[in-house]
Design an enzyme around this catalytic site. Structure first.
Site, PDB file in Angstrom:
ATOM      1  N   ASP A  19     -33.685  47.180 -56.721  1.00 44.13           N
ATOM      2  CA  ASP A  19     -33.484  48.602 -57.025  1.00 44.13           C
ATOM      3  C   ASP A  19     -32.251  49.101 -56.285  1.00 44.13           C
ATOM      4  O   ASP A  19     -32.251  49.169 -55.055  1.00 44.13           O
ATOM      5  CB  ASP A  19     -34.742  49.370 -56.597  1.00 44.13           C
ATOM      6  CG  ASP A  19     -34.565  50.873 -56.735  1.00 44.13           C
ATOM      7  OD1 ASP A  19     -33.672  51.307 -57.494  1.00 44.13           O
ATOM      8  OD2 ASP A  19     -35.342  51.610 -56.087  1.00 44.13           O
ATOM      9  N   ASN A  21     -30.781  52.201 -56.655  1.00 50.52           N
ATOM     10  CA  ASN A  21     -30.629  53.648 -56.451  1.00 50.52           C
ATOM     11  C   ASN A  21     -31.877  54.326 -55.883  1.00 50.52           C
ATOM     12  O   ASN A  21     -32.013  55.548 -55.939  1.00 50.52           O
ATOM     13  CB  ASN A  21     -30.199  54.337 -57.754  1.00 50.52           C
ATOM     14  CG  ASN A  21     -31.260  54.185 -58.838  1.00 50.52           C
ATOM     15  OD1 ASN A  21     -32.214  53.419 -58.664  1.00 50.52           O
ATOM     16  ND2 ASN A  21     -31.115  54.919 -59.920  1.00 50.52           N
ATOM     17  N   ASP A  23     -35.100  54.556 -56.720  1.00 46.69           N
ATOM     18  CA  ASP A  23     -36.181  55.224 -57.461  1.00 46.69           C
ATOM     19  C   ASP A  23     -37.407  54.321 -57.601  1.00 46.69           C
ATOM     20  O   ASP A  23     -38.341  54.644 -58.326  1.00 46.69           O
ATOM     21  CB  ASP A  23     -35.695  55.707 -58.832  1.00 46.69           C
ATOM     22  CG  ASP A  23     -35.264  54.558 -59.731  1.00 46.69           C
ATOM     23  OD1 ASP A  23     -35.293  53.391 -59.264  1.00 46.69           O
ATOM     24  OD2 ASP A  23     -34.908  54.812 -60.895  1.00 46.69           O
ATOM     25  N   ASP A  27     -32.982  47.639 -61.379  1.00 42.94           N
ATOM     26  CA  ASP A  27     -32.035  48.125 -62.377  1.00 42.94           C
ATOM     27  C   ASP A  27     -30.833  47.193 -62.504  1.00 42.94           C
ATOM     28  O   ASP A  27     -30.711  46.201 -61.771  1.00 42.94           O
ATOM     29  CB  ASP A  27     -31.592  49.559 -62.019  1.00 42.94           C
ATOM     30  CG  ASP A  27     -31.247  49.666 -60.538  1.00 42.94           C
ATOM     31  OD1 ASP A  27     -30.417  48.871 -60.075  1.00 42.94           O
ATOM     32  OD2 ASP A  27     -31.837  50.530 -59.835  1.00 42.94           O
ATOM     33  N   ASP A  96     -32.983  39.216 -74.177  1.00 44.30           N
ATOM     34  CA  ASP A  96     -34.310  38.947 -74.723  1.00 44.30           C
ATOM     35  C   ASP A  96     -34.374  39.661 -76.070  1.00 44.30           C
ATOM     36  O   ASP A  96     -34.297  40.891 -76.137  1.00 44.30           O
ATOM     37  CB  ASP A  96     -35.369  39.504 -73.756  1.00 44.30           C
ATOM     38  CG  ASP A  96     -36.666  38.730 -73.809  1.00 44.30           C
ATOM     39  OD1 ASP A  96     -37.090  38.393 -74.926  1.00 44.30           O
ATOM     40  OD2 ASP A  96     -37.247  38.478 -72.738  1.00 44.30           O
ATOM     41  N   ASP A 197     -38.337  36.257 -78.400  1.00 41.17           N
ATOM     42  CA  ASP A 197     -39.749  36.525 -78.142  1.00 41.17           C
ATOM     43  C   ASP A 197     -40.618  36.131 -79.342  1.00 41.17           C
ATOM     44  O   ASP A 197     -40.279  36.442 -80.487  1.00 41.17           O
ATOM     45  CB  ASP A 197     -39.884  38.036 -77.890  1.00 41.17           C
ATOM     46  CG  ASP A 197     -41.210  38.426 -77.265  1.00 41.17           C
ATOM     47  OD1 ASP A 197     -41.482  38.004 -76.137  1.00 41.17           O
ATOM     48  OD2 ASP A 197     -41.974  39.173 -77.918  1.00 41.17           O
ATOM     49  N   GLU A 253     -39.357  31.459 -77.698  1.00 45.43           N
ATOM     50  CA  GLU A 253     -40.699  31.437 -77.141  1.00 45.43           C
ATOM     51  C   GLU A 253     -41.645  31.133 -78.289  1.00 45.43           C
ATOM     52  O   GLU A 253     -41.854  31.965 -79.166  1.00 45.43           O
ATOM     53  CB  GLU A 253     -41.060  32.781 -76.501  1.00 45.43           C
ATOM     54  CG  GLU A 253     -42.363  32.658 -75.734  1.00 45.43           C
ATOM     55  CD  GLU A 253     -43.127  33.960 -75.608  1.00 45.43           C
ATOM     56  OE1 GLU A 253     -43.898  34.098 -74.659  1.00 45.43           O
ATOM     57  OE2 GLU A 253     -42.981  34.835 -76.477  1.00 45.43           O
ATOM     58  N   HIS A 330     -42.528  35.796 -66.417  1.00 47.31           N
ATOM     59  CA  HIS A 330     -43.113  37.125 -66.223  1.00 47.31           C
ATOM     60  C   HIS A 330     -44.504  37.264 -66.843  1.00 47.31           C
ATOM     61  O   HIS A 330     -45.121  38.311 -66.711  1.00 47.31           O
ATOM     62  CB  HIS A 330     -42.169  38.164 -66.830  1.00 47.31           C
ATOM     63  CG  HIS A 330     -42.063  38.005 -68.318  1.00 47.31           C
ATOM     64  ND1 HIS A 330     -41.524  36.882 -68.910  1.00 47.31           N
ATOM     65  CD2 HIS A 330     -42.455  38.805 -69.333  1.00 47.31           C
ATOM     66  CE1 HIS A 330     -41.586  37.000 -70.224  1.00 47.31           C
ATOM     67  NE2 HIS A 330     -42.144  38.157 -70.509  1.00 47.31           N
ATOM     68  N   ASP A 331     -44.963  36.245 -67.560  1.00 50.62           N
ATOM     69  CA  ASP A 331     -46.279  36.316 -68.209  1.00 50.62           C
ATOM     70  C   ASP A 331     -47.340  35.489 -67.506  1.00 50.62           C
ATOM     71  O   ASP A 331     -48.488  35.461 -67.951  1.00 50.62           O
ATOM     72  CB  ASP A 331     -46.185  35.778 -69.650  1.00 50.62           C
ATOM     73  CG  ASP A 331     -45.448  36.719 -70.588  1.00 50.62           C
ATOM     74  OD1 ASP A 331     -45.377  37.922 -70.281  1.00 50.62           O
ATOM     75  OD2 ASP A 331     -44.957  36.230 -71.625  1.00 50.62           O
TER      76      ASP A 331
HETATM   77  O1  ISL Z   1     -48.859  36.243 -71.615  1.00 47.26           O
HETATM   78  C1  ISL Z   1     -49.542  35.963 -72.547  1.00 47.26           C
HETATM   79  C2  ISL Z   1     -50.960  36.209 -72.546  1.00 47.26           C
HETATM   80  O2  ISL Z   1     -51.322  36.591 -71.273  1.00 47.26           O
HETATM   81  C3  ISL Z   1     -48.982  35.352 -73.741  1.00 47.26           C
HETATM   82  O3  ISL Z   1     -49.924  35.120 -74.725  1.00 47.26           O
HETATM   83  C4  ISL Z   1     -47.914  36.267 -74.269  1.00 47.26           C
HETATM   84  O4  ISL Z   1     -48.468  37.381 -74.844  1.00 47.26           O
HETATM   85  C5  ISL Z   1     -47.132  35.526 -75.290  1.00 47.26           C
HETATM   86  O5  ISL Z   1     -46.539  34.474 -74.618  1.00 47.26           O
HETATM   87  C6  ISL Z   1     -46.048  36.395 -75.904  1.00 47.26           C
HETATM   88  O6  ISL Z   1     -45.221  36.875 -74.882  1.00 47.26           O
HETATM   89  C7  ISL Z   1     -44.098  37.600 -75.176  1.00 47.26           C
HETATM   90  O7  ISL Z   1     -44.339  38.636 -76.089  1.00 47.26           O
HETATM   91  C8  ISL Z   1     -45.209  39.672 -75.662  1.00 47.26           C
HETATM   92  C9  ISL Z   1     -44.856  40.208 -74.284  1.00 47.26           C
HETATM   93  O8  ISL Z   1     -45.895  40.999 -73.811  1.00 47.26           O
HETATM   94  C10 ISL Z   1     -44.591  39.100 -73.307  1.00 47.26           C
HETATM   95  O9  ISL Z   1     -44.182  39.629 -72.070  1.00 47.26           O
HETATM   96  C11 ISL Z   1     -43.553  38.215 -73.912  1.00 47.26           C
HETATM   97  O10 ISL Z   1     -43.134  37.195 -73.044  1.00 47.26           O
HETATM   98  C12 ISL Z   1     -45.085  40.752 -76.691  1.00 47.26           C
HETATM   99  O11 ISL Z   1     -43.747  41.077 -76.879  1.00 47.26           O
HETATM  100 CA    CA Z   2     -33.536  51.932 -59.755  1.00 50.15          CA
END
Ligand code: ISL
Ligand code: CA
Length: 559
Positions: A19, A21, A23, A27, A96, A197, A253, A330-331
């Site tokens: 971050d 700035n 908040d 960013d 993405d 995605d 993905e 991130h998932d």
């Molecule tokens: O993280 C999952 C379940 O917990 C996966 O099934 C995930 O939803 C799947 O891999 C699809 O992910 C992608 O599309 C989603 C988004 O929420 C995820 O962050 C993204 O990586 C919908 O856009």
């Molecule tokens: Ca920020």
């Protein structure tokens, strides 16, 4: 793009990266300020999770304007500067691309919603209900029906993820043209490619039929929504219209894609994608419904882990496809916690997995924070920020009849929030991530686990990442060499040979927190030289023993 297989990709989930700035929200200027760190690791590409305007029901994966920057993250000028500053350091930016759905706040959807005769109605899937219920029995990825009701028309629209993410109808050529336009917009601004995605979900079964029509309740429509043949026509069209015209990297993905699907999407000459991710490692110990399907109690064994790795490595190389390898994103929960030991052997374990990810066949992806061995966090229910966690907590109780305290345990084990706590830059207030309150609770262990302090140590994890990345880059066998498992039935150690005809390496990694003995009799051990080790350099012996999470790389002489 030449040598694209050799690239090292670093994923940033911007909200929690840095971050600039004060908040409490990461960013774009924060990313600019940390470019040197990413460069120091040796990454060539940054995959930026979505930075577009979004009401944040799914933190950026619900996009309300594909060609703008979310003001929380900065401005288009900041973005342009990021592209420029990254390029100065030899780093390209990957966007993405989210082509399966838009936010319900997107102007296309707003128009579709306000007027049944809007041309945008056919951008989406609007359907009449059946007997006063949803049009079919499809389950959403995040629990509950995949349909959301439209009060004005009395119809429903398809929302395969959150109810605020409206599936786009790829059968409509106008939709496809819009998305190709978006891709060109960013490529013209200098981005170097896309992570795409849920790309294997864009072609739905014609007529959107019920899944298992004779069964009761909601069903997950895997074969009706994923990996369907027309998806390949769409991607080939995308390739013709856009990808082939730019110097451009792509990774798809493919949620729940199997090896044969990934081969189809990525085999050279098919003109589709460069590489894809696999999910089987992350589904180890999960039931058929995915990460919150607790019925297998998340139990898995090292031989199971190894057999997933071996199966994917072998099948993709035979089939001429290409993988993007990753252990965290991130998932998913943090891999040190999910697959290893995040207490006594945290440092060793982080290095062992680093060595694994960077010596497999495929292109390695790293996720922010893994370079200092970040772990899962500790949450109370009120700390959850992810829609999936909050909704599945209810679904686990209502549909799976789990008592509340157990539902909470399941969510706390697997929630995506673990990956989304702020990166630990140092041991100062808020881990050096922000000068104010972070938008999500920090992982309380940041005083012990952070990049700055790690770098002061002789056994630094960050420095190990740098070393292994440089090692991979200077040894093409690690990118291109054939993968052959060794001792596949060993219960603790994964070992494999990479061989490109010039060079031959043996990788040996103990995936447990116990000592492990391993037998290499039959191999010409005397001519092997040790190149790299997590615990120093030791010779290859016919029978040898590895410390917990010890990993080594040897060069084998050519026979
Ligand atoms: O993280 C999952 C379940 O917990 C996966 O099934 C995930 O939803 C799947 O891999 C699809 O992910 C992608 O599309 C989603 C988004 O929420 C995820 O962050 C993204 O990586 C919908 O856009
Ligand atoms: Ca920020």
């Amino acid at each position: 793009m030449s040598n694209w297989k050799e690239r090292i990709v670093y994923q940033i989930w911007p909200r929690s990266f840095y971050d600039s700035n004060g908040d409490g929200i990461g960013d774009l200027r924060g990313v600019i300020q940390k470019l040197e760190h990413i460069q120091s690791l040796g990454a060539d590409l940054i995959w930026l999770s979505p930075v577009y305007s979004s009401p944040n029901h799914d933190f950026g994966y619900d996009i309300s304007d594909y060609t703008s920057i979310n003001p929380e993250f900065g401005t288009m000028e900041d973005f342009d500067e990021l592209v420029l500053e990254a390029e100065k350091r030899g780093i390209g930016i990957i966007m993405d691309l989210v082509p399966n759905h838009t936010s319900d706040r997107h102007p296309w959807f707003q128009s579709a919603l306000s007027d049944k005769n809007s041309e945008y109605r056919s951008y989406y899937f609007f359907r009449e209900g059946v007997n006063g219920r949803e049009p079919n029995n499809w389950l959403s990825f995040f629990g509950g029906s995949a349909w959301t009701g439209d009060e004005l028309s009395g119809e429903y629209y398809l929302t395969s993820f959150t109810p605020h993410q409206c599936d786009l109808n790829w059968e409509n050529p106008k939709v496809r043209r819009e998305i190709y336009g978006v891709m060109k917009f960013w490529l013209e601004r200098g981005v170097k490619g896309f992570r795409i995605d849920v790309i294997n979900a864009i072609a739905k079964a014609p007529g959107l039929p019920d899944k298992d029509p004779h069964k009761r309740g909601l069903r997950f429509p895997a074969e009706l929504t994923l990996n369907r043949e027309p998806v390949h026509d769409y991607i080939q069209e995308m390739h013709r219209e856009v990808l082939s015209k730019y110097d451009c990297f792509t990774v798809g993905e493919g949620v729940l894609a199997g090896t044969e699907d990934v081969i189809k999407f990525t085999r050279q000459g098919r003109n589709e994608l460069m590489m894809m991710f696999q999910f089987d490692l992350h589904n180890l110990g999960c039931g058929p419904l995915g990460k919150f399907d607790f019925r297998k109690l998340y139990r898995w064994t090292v031989p199971e882990f190894k057999s997933v790795v071996d199966r994917w490595q072998l099948r993709i190389q035979e089939g001429g496809g290409w993988l993007g390898n990753y252990l965290s994103n991130h998932d998913q929960p943090r891999h040190v916690s999910r697959f290893g030991n995040d207490s006594e052997y945290r440092r060793e374990c982080a290095k062992a997995f680093c060595l694994l990810n960077l010596t497999l066949r495929g292109t390695p992806f790293l996720y922010q924070g893994e370079e200092c061995g970040m772990t899962n966090s500790v949450f109370d229910r009120a700390d959850w920020r992810d829609y999936e966690a909050i909704n599945d907590y209810k679904v686990l109780q209502s549909m799976m009849h789990l008592p509340a305290f157990l539902a909470e345990r399941v969510i706390n084990k697997m929630t995506r929030d673990h990956a989304r706590t702020p990166v630990h830059w140092n041991s100062n207030k808020n881990a050096g991530f922000t000068s104010s309150e972070p938008w999500i609770k920090l992982n309380p262990n940041y005083r012990d686990v952070n990049i700055e302090d790690d770098l002061k140590r002789n056994d630094s994890i960050v420095k190990f990442y740098r070393k292994v990345i440089a090692f991979r880059k200077s040894n093409p066998v690690l990118t291109y060499g054939i993968y052959t498992p060794v001792n596949p039935e060993h219960k603790k150690v994964i070992s494999y040979i990479r061989d490109d005809g010039n060079d031959r390496m043996l990788i040996v990694i103990n995936l447990t927190d116990k000592q492990a003995k391993i037998d290499f009799s039959g191999m010409q051990v005397s001519n092997a030289t040790i190149l790299l080790g997590t615990h120093g350099k030791r010779p290859l012996l016919e029978r040898m023993s590895l410390l917990p999470y010890e990993g080594r790389v040897y060069r084998l002489s050519r026979r």
